[in-house]
Write a protein that holds these residues in place. Structure first.
Motif, PDB file in Angstrom:
ATOM      1  N   LEU A  88      19.959 -24.122  16.437  1.00  0.00           N
ATOM      2  CA  LEU A  88      18.598 -24.663  16.481  1.00  0.00           C
ATOM      3  C   LEU A  88      17.671 -23.508  16.824  1.00  0.00           C
ATOM      4  O   LEU A  88      17.692 -22.994  17.948  1.00  0.00           O
ATOM      5  CB  LEU A  88      18.494 -25.776  17.525  1.00  0.00           C
ATOM      6  CG  LEU A  88      17.146 -26.493  17.634  1.00  0.00           C
ATOM      7  CD1 LEU A  88      16.839 -27.259  16.344  1.00  0.00           C
ATOM      8  CD2 LEU A  88      17.129 -27.441  18.826  1.00  0.00           C
ATOM      9  N   THR A  89      16.863 -23.074  15.869  1.00  0.00           N
ATOM     10  CA  THR A  89      16.121 -21.835  16.044  1.00  0.00           C
ATOM     11  C   THR A  89      14.821 -21.846  15.250  1.00  0.00           C
ATOM     12  O   THR A  89      14.592 -22.732  14.415  1.00  0.00           O
ATOM     13  CB  THR A  89      16.986 -20.642  15.594  1.00  0.00           C
ATOM     14  OG1 THR A  89      16.281 -19.422  15.792  1.00  0.00           O
ATOM     15  CG2 THR A  89      17.353 -20.777  14.124  1.00  0.00           C
ATOM     16  N   THR A  90      13.974 -20.859  15.502  1.00  0.00           N
ATOM     17  CA  THR A  90      12.755 -20.666  14.709  1.00  0.00           C
ATOM     18  C   THR A  90      13.000 -19.669  13.582  1.00  0.00           C
ATOM     19  O   THR A  90      12.140 -19.483  12.727  1.00  0.00           O
ATOM     20  CB  THR A  90      11.608 -20.132  15.592  1.00  0.00           C
ATOM     21  OG1 THR A  90      12.018 -18.894  16.192  1.00  0.00           O
ATOM     22  CG2 THR A  90      11.250 -21.130  16.677  1.00  0.00           C
ATOM     23  N   LYS A  91      14.163 -19.044  13.602  1.00  0.00           N
ATOM     24  CA  LYS A  91      14.460 -17.982  12.639  1.00  0.00           C
ATOM     25  C   LYS A  91      14.946 -18.560  11.307  1.00  0.00           C
ATOM     26  O   LYS A  91      15.930 -19.303  11.272  1.00  0.00           O
ATOM     27  CB  LYS A  91      15.513 -17.032  13.204  1.00  0.00           C
ATOM     28  CG  LYS A  91      15.069 -16.317  14.479  1.00  0.00           C
ATOM     29  CD  LYS A  91      16.131 -15.345  14.963  1.00  0.00           C
ATOM     30  CE  LYS A  91      15.667 -14.599  16.210  1.00  0.00           C
ATOM     31  NZ  LYS A  91      16.672 -13.613  16.676  1.00  0.00           N
ATOM     32  N   ASP A  92      14.239 -18.208  10.234  1.00  0.00           N
ATOM     33  CA  ASP A  92      14.622 -18.720   8.923  1.00  0.00           C
ATOM     34  C   ASP A  92      14.839 -17.604   7.906  1.00  0.00           C
ATOM     35  O   ASP A  92      14.866 -17.843   6.702  1.00  0.00           O
ATOM     36  CB  ASP A  92      13.566 -19.695   8.396  1.00  0.00           C
ATOM     37  CG  ASP A  92      12.189 -19.043   8.245  1.00  0.00           C
ATOM     38  OD1 ASP A  92      12.042 -17.862   8.631  1.00  0.00           O
ATOM     39  OD2 ASP A  92      11.262 -19.717   7.752  1.00  0.00           O
ATOM     40  N   SER A  93      14.996 -16.364   8.392  1.00  0.00           N
ATOM     41  CA  SER A  93      15.229 -15.253   7.460  1.00  0.00           C
ATOM     42  C   SER A  93      16.609 -15.380   6.837  1.00  0.00           C
ATOM     43  O   SER A  93      17.539 -15.929   7.436  1.00  0.00           O
ATOM     44  CB  SER A  93      15.118 -13.912   8.193  1.00  0.00           C
ATOM     45  OG  SER A  93      16.187 -13.734   9.093  1.00  0.00           O
ATOM     46  N   GLU A  94      16.729 -14.849   5.636  1.00  0.00           N
ATOM     47  CA  GLU A  94      17.997 -14.947   4.905  1.00  0.00           C
ATOM     48  C   GLU A  94      19.135 -14.295   5.683  1.00  0.00           C
ATOM     49  O   GLU A  94      20.233 -14.859   5.789  1.00  0.00           O
ATOM     50  CB  GLU A  94      17.853 -14.277   3.532  1.00  0.00           C
ATOM     51  CG  GLU A  94      19.116 -14.331   2.685  1.00  0.00           C
ATOM     52  CD  GLU A  94      18.893 -13.786   1.290  1.00  0.00           C
ATOM     53  OE1 GLU A  94      19.899 -13.482   0.620  1.00  0.00           O
ATOM     54  OE2 GLU A  94      17.728 -13.673   0.869  1.00  0.00           O
ATOM     55  N   ASP A  95      18.879 -13.109   6.257  1.00  0.00           N
ATOM     56  CA  ASP A  95      19.929 -12.394   6.990  1.00  0.00           C
ATOM     57  C   ASP A  95      20.431 -13.209   8.178  1.00  0.00           C
ATOM     58  O   ASP A  95      21.637 -13.263   8.447  1.00  0.00           O
ATOM     59  CB  ASP A  95      19.405 -11.038   7.485  1.00  0.00           C
ATOM     60  CG  ASP A  95      19.204 -10.048   6.352  1.00  0.00           C
ATOM     61  OD1 ASP A  95      19.730 -10.306   5.252  1.00  0.00           O
ATOM     62  OD2 ASP A  95      18.514  -9.039   6.560  1.00  0.00           O
TER      63      ASP A  95
END
Length: 240
Positions: A88-95
């Motif tokens: 559960l995070t705010t990070k949505d980058s592909e990596d």
């Protein structure tokens, strides 16, 4: 009703307290522990053996991806139900998305998810399926397309599953029923991101007929939704 035991690992006190309070009020869920630090959370998980661990990636003492891998390693050779990890995070980058799933995450959700969808994500994850936030579904599909499963020696398409198996047990591989030519056309358009209305326009059929084909495709692929069907179709080489 079986109670889902949950541990929450989140560094922000206000967010963690709010989620714990909300989850505790939800029928069928028991929060058996929470922590602001990854190492502390790891000890709680070892002690309580929860069904689902909700993990934030931006932790003060350890990277959340590394923590996810450590949590999955705790399962070891457990014969009983294994602990699942919901990021559960705010990070949505592909990596970041790819790294989390590579580390063993079962599900991935962004923090701006509706609480009702978060509950659904917990339930789906607990059942042994994968819940993928629609906002990052394209990343998962792209990754699956770049690394298709090519190990099947048979003429019938085989799909290699992780925790997405339709039934418990077995080796994680299922042989699907053959799709009709029309179902393959619909599936290709699903993978391309077309809506039911767009599929109907492109194939000159009614929306009702599209819905019938989609239901059949989901059943044959043992998929819970269109995103999961697309991932499995790409991995198995059904579409390109």
């Amino acid at each position: 009703m079986n109670i889902i035991k949950v541990v929450l690992i989140e560094k922000h006190d206000s967010i963690r307290a709010g989620l714990v309070a909300a989850l505790q009020m939800s029928e069928g869920i028991e929060v058996v522990g929470d922590a602001a630090y990854g190492q502390e959370g790891l000890k709680i998980v070892q002690a309580t053996q929860p069904d689902v661990v909700i993990v934030a990636l931006n932790l003060p003492d350890v990277d959340g991806v590394e923590l996810t891998q450590n949590l999955k390693e705790l399962n070891g050779d457990r014969e009983d139900k294994q602990t699942k990890v919901l990021v559960l995070t705010t990070k949505d980058s592909e990596d970041t998305v790819i790294a989390a799933f590579s580390a063993g995450a079962d599900s991935y959700s962004l923090k701006d998810v509706n609480f009702s969808d978060l509950l659904k994500a917990i339930e789906v994850t607990n059942e042994g399926n994968n819940w993928i936030d629609p906002a990052i579904a394209s990343v998962v599909i792209k990754q699956a397309q770049e690394t298709p499963d090519v190990n099947s020696p048979t003429s019938q398409p085989l799909i290699k599953l992780n925790e997405m198996d339709c039934a418990p047990g077995g080796d994680g591989i299922i042989q699907i029923d053959p799709l009709t030519e029309r179902e393959l056309e619909v599936l290709q358009l699903i993978v391309s991101g077309c809506s039911n209305a767009q599929i109907a326009d492109k194939l000159y059929i009614t929306i009702g007929t599209v819905k019938t084909h989609v239901r059949s495709i989901l059943n044959k692929l043992c998929a819970n939704d269109r995103t999961q069907a697309a991932v499995r179709a790409l991995r198995s080489g059904l579409v390109s």
